[in-house]
Motif scaffolding. Structure first.
Motif, mmCIF file in Angstrom:
data_model
loop_
_atom_site.group_PDB
_atom_site.id
_atom_site.type_symbol
_atom_site.label_atom_id
_atom_site.label_comp_id
_atom_site.label_asym_id
_atom_site.label_seq_id
_atom_site.Cartn_x
_atom_site.Cartn_y
_atom_site.Cartn_z
ATOM 1 N N PRO A 48 0.906 -1.160 0.114
ATOM 2 C CA PRO A 48 0.010 -0.051 -0.138
ATOM 3 C C PRO A 48 0.763 1.118 0.207
ATOM 4 C CG PRO A 48 -0.057 -1.178 2.198
ATOM 5 C CD PRO A 48 0.761 -1.883 1.170
ATOM 6 N N LEU A 104 -7.241 12.776 10.532
ATOM 7 C CA LEU A 104 -7.649 12.351 9.055
ATOM 8 C C LEU A 104 -7.227 10.577 9.001
ATOM 9 C CD1 LEU A 104 -7.522 12.837 6.215
ATOM 10 C CD2 LEU A 104 -5.242 13.103 6.117
ATOM 11 N N LEU A 105 -8.315 10.123 8.916
ATOM 12 C CA LEU A 105 -8.346 8.613 8.664
ATOM 13 C C LEU A 105 -7.893 8.095 7.418
ATOM 14 C CD1 LEU A 105 -8.817 6.217 10.504
ATOM 15 C CD2 LEU A 105 -11.380 6.326 9.640
ATOM 16 N N LEU A 106 -6.571 7.662 7.175
ATOM 17 C CA LEU A 106 -5.962 7.132 5.761
ATOM 18 C C LEU A 106 -6.420 5.901 5.750
ATOM 19 C CD1 LEU A 106 -4.165 8.357 3.822
ATOM 20 C CD2 LEU A 106 -2.211 7.636 5.179
ATOM 21 N N ASN A 107 -7.009 5.610 4.677
ATOM 22 C CA ASN A 107 -7.157 4.216 4.229
ATOM 23 C C ASN A 107 -6.387 4.018 2.678
ATOM 24 O OD1 ASN A 107 -9.237 3.091 6.263
ATOM 25 N ND2 ASN A 107 -9.903 5.250 5.840
ATOM 26 N N VAL A 108 -5.523 3.043 2.747
ATOM 27 C CA VAL A 108 -4.798 2.863 1.483
ATOM 28 C C VAL A 108 -5.390 1.426 0.897
ATOM 29 C CG1 VAL A 108 -2.662 2.488 0.111
ATOM 30 C CG2 VAL A 108 -2.595 3.837 2.194
ATOM 31 N N LEU A 112 -5.805 -1.262 -1.569
ATOM 32 C CA LEU A 112 -4.921 -2.156 -2.679
ATOM 33 C C LEU A 112 -5.853 -2.628 -3.643
ATOM 34 C CD1 LEU A 112 -2.425 -4.360 -0.477
ATOM 35 C CD2 LEU A 112 -2.261 -1.756 -1.667
ATOM 36 N N SER A 122 3.476 3.896 4.642
ATOM 37 C CA SER A 122 3.219 2.724 3.574
ATOM 38 C C SER A 122 3.432 1.336 4.591
ATOM 39 C CB SER A 122 4.075 2.632 2.648
ATOM 40 O OG SER A 122 3.663 3.911 1.735
ATOM 41 N N GLU A 179 0.506 1.089 6.838
ATOM 42 C CA GLU A 179 -0.417 0.423 6.295
ATOM 43 C C GLU A 179 -0.650 -1.006 5.765
ATOM 44 O OE1 GLU A 179 -3.527 1.621 5.180
ATOM 45 O OE2 GLU A 179 -3.531 3.430 6.465
ATOM 46 N N SER A 180 0.729 -1.518 5.359
ATOM 47 C CA SER A 180 0.784 -2.750 5.175
ATOM 48 C C SER A 180 0.236 -3.928 6.060
ATOM 49 C CB SER A 180 2.265 -3.019 4.769
ATOM 50 O OG SER A 180 3.235 -3.228 5.930
ATOM 51 N N SER A 222 -4.149 -2.259 6.837
ATOM 52 C CA SER A 222 -5.076 -2.315 5.675
ATOM 53 C C SER A 222 -5.803 -3.694 5.422
ATOM 54 C CB SER A 222 -4.340 -1.965 4.355
ATOM 55 O OG SER A 222 -5.219 -2.122 3.146
ATOM 56 N N LEU A 252 -5.677 4.362 9.905
ATOM 57 C CA LEU A 252 -4.650 4.935 10.301
ATOM 58 C C LEU A 252 -5.089 6.361 10.581
ATOM 59 C CD1 LEU A 252 -1.817 5.111 11.294
ATOM 60 C CD2 LEU A 252 -1.296 5.605 8.841
ATOM 61 N N LEU A 253 -5.183 6.750 11.736
ATOM 62 C CA LEU A 253 -5.407 8.238 12.097
ATOM 63 C C LEU A 253 -4.291 9.190 12.149
ATOM 64 C CD1 LEU A 253 -8.430 9.698 12.505
ATOM 65 C CD2 LEU A 253 -7.974 9.347 14.971
ATOM 66 N N LEU A 254 -4.105 9.926 11.089
ATOM 67 C CA LEU A 254 -3.026 10.637 10.904
ATOM 68 C C LEU A 254 -2.979 12.133 11.777
ATOM 69 C CD1 LEU A 254 -0.243 10.582 9.424
ATOM 70 C CD2 LEU A 254 -1.442 11.800 7.558
#
Lengths: 350, 350
Positions: free
Chosen positions: A84, A108-112, A114, B95, B98-99, B102, B108-110
């Protein structure tokens, strides 16, 4: 202060105890901890101090019931690589979004995401059901994108960074027109004397690469030219390098190549140079994004500055607006502009 | 299937209706929507499908009360610039995190924290009180860092990326030893014949720059040398460029400069080149991080590869472990390694 201290001996402190100690109403305490309404910083600090002294914390589930707010927005990035990845352009985007969220104590809730690895629809549904975000910023729209209908069904406000595949399906932020930068680039290269210009563009099926390919061909036609070639490859340095090799292997290679992103352009330059050819003497190269790295490479990269920070900031402003927040900050979105550096020059006569 | 459909006419569908339609227990439905326990993907999909058909959604506040889980972890980055920047090295870190998040549908709350712009302690307190994250990954530890005690007080599991200022205050992920890469760099430069080596390092008061400055001086002493100079500047290209100018203005400038990050090193190279000097012929330059951009600049940057992706992945694994998750993935953390490229060479004889 006797009352709250006295109460503490007999049970858990209440919101009224905190209000009494801070000299405010219970409603004011609620506002401080819910992040709703307007409380002056000194008052808010007095309330927090009182809560600390009494060791009082609000019941989070009660807050959720009262406010129905996660105080967070989601950012969904997609990645077609095996891991990701957060692409370089997304750094500017995230920073721009944070520039509005951070002062408001929004997360900010980050969602990567795939591509192809998840059931994407189930994933969004789960996020919405868990009330983990109040709204979402989406990127990388594709033709036939179903996410906008899904977000509407789920009742989650959404803003797209980019242009949707058809009008009216979602609020969005993009350059006006979304092809901005492409005609200017074509004019620049044709003005230098290039007649054989190739475009190594982003993936097929994505909205913006489609728009840019059309604009590229249309602007060359405006000059009475046809593209040397237009190819669609994955958004990755490796894919750009491979396609560049292919272009240089043909009998009459292009004299200038436009790439879909700056990192693709840099990978293209390295491929050209690794074959003993020079940039820009043998092949001119143009990137598309305006990352800082373009100033650091040799030769410095000619590129279209697209202001990723501004895009992120504008998207956050639009989404916060949908959520009822007042945005007093400036959120300009400048038109993309061609930055001519060292990687473009007139073609050598053949 | 008659029963749930019948029930819907008379009121809001219940979890039992969903369970009946999916042919599972109410507990299984709960597990699917809470993300707790182990449910096979096909069963989970059947439950979601049943919920969709019945238009049933769990009460989020009820979930919060039941599970006390946000299903999200926080990442706190600090930025000393006027805007909340997400530095290049953090892209690899995010990244890597997230690996692991995810695939588990963790968010992931940035939070990008502007140094000096917030009441940092109130900010963390607010996050914890709102139960917005189950644990937090911290970066950029400083000497006397109070965040670890605060997290413990708040009951929020925390993992530091880096080394804490004193042992035992927090779980952490770092190279072993945390100075790894510095002795190897000094040996490389001294081996090339450099005797006047400068270190333009990160900010004073930060733990890792402190450790690295000490390791730098100690390793030069091992070779019977003293540093040309050791300076502490902000983690920014501009600060590195300014300090490089200062170093080149002295009567006997260094013949080699080690920088605290790759972007600082690249800014240093540009400063050296802008004065008509050459890298590495006049001044050798070494970066510290191993970003991909180091391969793209001219000359290619000699740097210490620190595997940011692996650090993020290892930090996420440690934090998820603290949260009771089972980590079956490999989470190797390789020892930092010096990558010698083109920006270092023997000094010219004076």
């Amino acid at each position: 202060m006797t009352s709250p201290a006295g109460r503490r001996k007999h049970g858990r402190p209440t919101i009224s105890d905190v209000a009494a100690l801070a000299g405010v109403s219970a409603g004011a305490v609620s506002k401080v901890f819910n992040g709703t309404g307007r409380i002056s910083p000194p008052t808010a600090e007095r309330v927090r101090e009182a809560a600390r002294k009494l060791n009082w914390t609000p019941n989070p589930a009660a807050i959720a019931l009262r406010t129905s707010r996660a105080q967070a927005i989601g950012l969904v990035l997609t990645s077609s690589s095996p891991v990701p990845e957060v692409g370089a352009a997304n750094v500017g985007l995230i920073s721009g979004i944070e520039s509005l969220l951070s002062p408001r104590e929004y997360g900010l809730l980050l969602n990567v995401f795939l591509t192809g690895h998840h059931d994407e629809s189930a994933f969004y549904r789960s996020l919405a059901e868990r009330q983990r975000m109040d709204g979402v910023i989406l990127t990388n729209s594709v033709v036939g994108d179903t996410r906008f209908d899904l977000m509407r069904d789920l009742g989650v406000p959404a803003v797209l960074v980019g242009t949707p595949w058809k009008p009216g399906v979602v609020d969005y932020i993009d350059a006006d027109p979304p092809s901005a930068g492409i005609p200017e680039t074509v004019d620049h290269l044709v003005g230098l004397g290039h007649r054989d210009v190739a475009f190594v563009s982003g993936p097929a099926g994505f909205v913006l690469p489609n728009i840019r390919r059309e604009a590229f061909t249309a602007r060359l036609a405006h000059h009475g030219l046809t593209p040397h070639s237009v190819s669609s490859v994955g958004y990755s340095p490796a894919a750009a390098a491979e396609e560049t090799s292919r272009l240089l292997d043909v009998a009459a290679p292009p004299t200038a190549i436009l790439y879909g992103t700056d990192t693709m352009a840099i990978a293209g330059m390295r491929t050209i140079q690794s074959r003993g050819l020079r940039v820009p003497e043998d092949v001119s190269v143009v990137g598309f994004e305006g990352l800082e790295v373009g100033e650091w490479v040799d030769p410095q990269l000619t590129t279209v500055q697209r202001f990723a920070f501004q895009r992120g900031r504008a998207a956050a402003a639009k989404l916060l607006g949908l959520l009822g927040e007042t945005i007093e900050e400036d959120v300009p979105l400048e038109k993309p502009v061609l930055i001519v550096r060292q990687s473009t020059a007139p073609p050598r006569s053949r």
